[in-house]
Design an enzyme around this catalytic site. Structure first.
Site, PDB file in Angstrom:
ATOM      1  N   ASN A  95       0.827  -1.214   0.000  1.00 10.75           N
ATOM      2  CA  ASN A  95       0.000   0.000   0.000  1.00 10.75           C
ATOM      3  C   ASN A  95       0.857   1.258   0.000  1.00 10.75           C
ATOM      4  O   ASN A  95       0.869   2.048   0.937  1.00 10.75           O
ATOM      5  CB  ASN A  95      -1.015  -0.008   1.144  1.00 10.75           C
ATOM      6  N   HIS A 179      -4.900  -8.936   5.976  1.00  9.58           N
ATOM      7  CA  HIS A 179      -5.321  -7.973   7.006  1.00  9.58           C
ATOM      8  C   HIS A 179      -6.813  -8.207   7.165  1.00  9.58           C
ATOM      9  O   HIS A 179      -7.589  -7.988   6.227  1.00  9.58           O
ATOM     10  CB  HIS A 179      -5.035  -6.545   6.545  1.00  9.58           C
ATOM     11  N   HIS A 237      -1.100  -9.619  12.117  1.00  5.69           N
ATOM     12  CA  HIS A 237      -1.377  -8.856  13.342  1.00  5.69           C
ATOM     13  C   HIS A 237      -2.669  -9.235  14.073  1.00  5.69           C
ATOM     14  O   HIS A 237      -3.601  -8.450  14.159  1.00  5.69           O
ATOM     15  CB  HIS A 237      -1.336  -7.349  13.075  1.00  5.69           C
ATOM     16  N   ASP A 307       4.961  -4.744  11.683  1.00  5.14           N
ATOM     17  CA  ASP A 307       4.021  -3.824  11.037  1.00  5.14           C
ATOM     18  C   ASP A 307       4.577  -2.406  11.133  1.00  5.14           C
ATOM     19  O   ASP A 307       3.851  -1.447  11.404  1.00  5.14           O
ATOM     20  CB  ASP A 307       2.633  -3.911  11.666  1.00  5.14           C
ATOM     21  N   HIS A 311       4.827   7.373  10.503  1.00  2.64           N
ATOM     22  CA  HIS A 311       4.134   8.606  10.141  1.00  2.64           C
ATOM     23  C   HIS A 311       4.857   9.757  10.825  1.00  2.64           C
ATOM     24  O   HIS A 311       5.438   9.580  11.911  1.00  2.64           O
ATOM     25  CB  HIS A 311       2.679   8.604  10.608  1.00  2.64           C
TER      26      HIS A 311
END
Length: 442
Positions: A95, A179, A237, A307, A311
């Site tokens: 992504n 996911h 996860h 993961d 940011h």
């Protein structure tokens, strides 16, 4: 070039023993049992007295943000952070911008990594509602698997058509990594939360919105489809105790991953950490966290990844709707996992199973993940009883922060070798080093 690592305790394949290791160029040439000398002279030696030698960590789940999102991270910066954390191989998620859902986008990432990555690399191929025709053309020897978003997440890669899901599960030749969160449940919960708390509910409500129910419905559907189709499924996860009911330590075709967020935090930490620990799926109760830890020990969870999802701090401002989801962890995952050894949660050999051996087994990584003669010299030397505290000044990730700031760890990564080359030592990363494309299924 022959390098000797001597007087070290090797942790590998369920055992710990004193030995020495000879690296010749990029491979492990010899493993000399205690008291034995190498069969030929060496060029240099490292005295590792008091240290443990582990196979380099294989992180099966990172978001290094390149291309398109390089304001917050890129392949070079995050692979440097990986090297400092003992991670010698990583699998990056699709992504990005553009998404890795075409052969051209996948090749572009491979080309970038060959120029920029300090450690070894591989890239998942992203599934969409309509790209299954690509699956026959995927390079199975350089691609770890198919990444499938079976629920709402960042990047607009949601596959929400039942027919598309069935086709993906029936036609994928590679492991499918999912996911799992149910979009309808999340949307319903978000609408209710906005009625009660306003347009941007506080982060404490994140586990109510991205709820255990949303996780259970989606994960159980993935497991059902995998059993029906015979596909190899690896669920990313896990965040709830209930989902663990779906997994059996003896089943090697349907496996589960736990990630740092759900291992080291619970919803009790929102008060202190706020949106710094906002991730998808949401961090949930202390009970969920503790059950995930038990499952890591007993084998229902096979792999620990990070993961790693950086940011900028400005992008973490707000609440459930405005703050970005994700945290950087690749630099600190191994010291954090070793802290669970000190707490008696895991054994040292089990940490190696979760972070090195099992990723190599599940994804069929060639010549990595174990300390064996003839294998690539991907190694990490760690020292116990060497306390240090995570501060912002030591963060290598481009985003410049860590949710682990303020935590003291008793284990220190002293040195990392990737393909026989020292990529991290004495607190410094060799930024000029370059990793290799990871090979699979050979």
């Amino acid at each position: 070039m022959r390098t000797l690592i001597e007087n070290v305790t090797i942790v590998n394949e369920g055992s710990m023993r004193k030995a020495s290791v000879v690296i010749e160029d990029d491979i492990i040439k010899e493993i000399c049992e205690e008291g034995k000398q190498p069969v030929a002279p060496v060029d240099e030696a490292t005295d590792a007295t008091g240290c443990y030698l582990l196979p380099g960590v294989i992180d099966d789940h990172v978001h290094f943000r390149e291309p398109g999102l390089t304001d917050k991270a890129d392949i070079h910066s995050e692979s440097m952070a990986a090297a400092a954390g003992g991670v010698t191989s990583y699998f990056d998620m699709p992504n990005t911008v553009p998404q890795t859902t075409t052969m051209e986008a996948w090749q572009d990432k491979m080309d970038r990594a060959s120029r920029e990555s300090v450690v070894n690399y591989a890239f998942f191929y992203g599934a969409t509602n309509d790209n299954t025709d690509d699956f026959a053309r995927i390079d199975i020897h350089h691609t770890p698997g198919i990444k499938l978003f079976m629920g709402s997440s960042t990047g607009n890669m949601l596959v929400d058509k039942r027919s598309a899901l069935e086709k993906i599960f029936s036609e994928a030749r590679l492991p499918i990594m999912t996911h799992c969160e149910d979009t309808a449940v999340i949307n319903r919960n978000m609408a209710e939360a906005k009625k009660l708390y306003g347009d941007d509910p506080a982060v404490e409500h994140h586990p109510e919105i991205r709820s255990g129910e949303a996780c259970w419905l989606s994960t159980s559907l993935a497991v059902e489809m995998a059993r029906k189709s015979g596909a190899r499924l690896h669920v990313a996860h896990l965040s709830t105790a209930k989902e663990l009911e779906l997994f059996d330590a003896a089943d090697r075709r349907i496996t589960a991953e736990a990630t740092s967020a759900h291992i080291f935090f619970s919803q009790e930490d929102y008060g202190e950490k706020g949106t710094l620990i906002k991730v998808n799926p949401a961090i949930k109760t202390m009970y969920d966290r503790d059950e995930i830890r038990k499952a890591m020990a007993d084998g229902r969870i096979s792999v620990v990844g990070t993961d790693h999802a950086p940011h900028l701090l400005a992008q973490k401002e707000g609440g459930c709707t405005k703050a970005a989801s994700g945290m950087p962890m690749v630099q600190f995952s191994l010291p954090a996992m070793l802290s669970l050894v000190d707490e008696g949660v895991l054994t040292l050999t089990r940490v190696v199973e979760l972070m090195s051996h099992n990723p190599a087994r599940i994804f069929e990584v060639a010549q990595r993940g174990f300390i064996r003669e003839g294998y690539k010299a991907d190694l990490v030397m760690v020292r116990p009883g060497s306390p240090w505290t995570v501060g912002r000044d030591c963060v290598i990730s481009k985003c410049g922060w860590s949710p682990m700031e303020g935590r003291t760890f008793n284990w220190r990564v002293e040195r990392t070798w990737s393909n026989g080359h020292v990529v991290y030592a004495d607190g410094k990363v060799d930024a000029t080093a370059r990793g290799e494309a990871i090979k699979f299924r050979e």
